[in-house]
Scaffold this active site. Sequence first.
Site: not given
Length: 346
Positions: A138, A182, A215, A239, A243
């Site tokens: 859609y 995770k 985390d 990634d 940083d």
Amino acid sequence: MIAGDGVGQEVVPEGKRVLERAGRKHNFTCRFQDFDWGAEYYFTHGRMMPQEALDLLRPSDAIFLGAVGHPDIPDHVTLNGLLLPIRRTFDQYANVRPAVLYDGVASPLANRKGGDIDMVIVRENTEGEYAQVGGFVYHHQPEEVAIQTSVFTRRGVERIIRFAFELAVRRDKKRRVTSITKSNAQGFGMVLWDRTFKAVAAEFSSIETESLLVDAAAMNFIRRPESFDVVVGSNLFGDILSDISAILVGSMGLAPSANLDPLRRFPSMFEPVHGSAPDIAGKGLVNPLATILSAGMMLDHLELPQAARDVEQAVAKALAAGKARTADLGGASSTREVTDAVLEML
Ligand SMILES: NC(=O)c1ccc[n+]([C@@H]2O[C@H](COP(=O)([O-])OP(=O)(O)OC[C@H]3O[C@@H](n4cnc5c(N)ncnc54)[C@H](O)[C@@H]3O)[C@@H](O)[C@H]2O)c1
């Protein structure tokens, strides 16, 4: 050489100057071929690089890249039009991103001095969350649905984890590999990841291991950065965490990276972690050291280890001397002046 966009145009020539100087000192010559691909090429031709681009790159020993990205082109177009096809076609499955706190550079973390942080992020570079699998249903309608699928293959996961262990052996520093997971929330891909990590770890009994939820890893990068040696993660996790590690050691302008085909079937690619930095582009302000350190990693891959060490040490010495620094490190020097300081040390 693909200087690309924004500050890429400024840092790649500085990398070349260092490679040429290192060549004179260590008795090798680089033959450079420049490709004008990127945003400007896109504005003229409607694509980031020509159809035959990958065939043009294929015979090279290595690819040296500045950055891609332009405020007037959506980021998914620039990424999928240039960077990702190169990484995937040449099966550059190991994205290696060192983070070293050099003497004379202040970390944003209190009480950390040169030498305290020395880790390398190994990021899976060909599949995972960045596999272009999915679609829209859609499209552009109120009931629109987007599906984005992650792809984890046993082969892909195993080879990147094995690469990380081999790197920990080669580095011979803390001899520690941390796996980023995770699996509590992503019960398929990340479970395969954890299982594979355990299986590969069993082959490297002299290497200490740790498995962290992404985390918790983000927290521990800040809390105990000195404990990390080699950190291996999926495309997305690697990634994001790289940083954090880049800024922990003072600036994005100090973070180099290599996209390696460890099997050497195809050219590997070397580039700074940072992007095209449109906010400072064209002003001679960009820090060239991430690019120069990437050139050092390229020399190492091209089996010129002494020249590679020399380039890294020249950067370290220039930073420790503290005279030439760009604004991101609190100085007022130009891009060129910082390279000049490195050339002097070299
Ligand atoms: N590999 C790549 O080519 C790559 C990587 C990341 C982002 N990008 C693209 O770059 C564009 C800008 O992205 P962004 O702003 O999120 O990230 P960025 O890395 O370009 O810049 C982030 C911030 O860090 C500063 N900075 C980055 N490198 C620096 C250096 N060497 N010296 C001094 N300061 C530096 C910038 O001025 C900016 O304030 C986007 O189009 C993005 O898609 C490309």
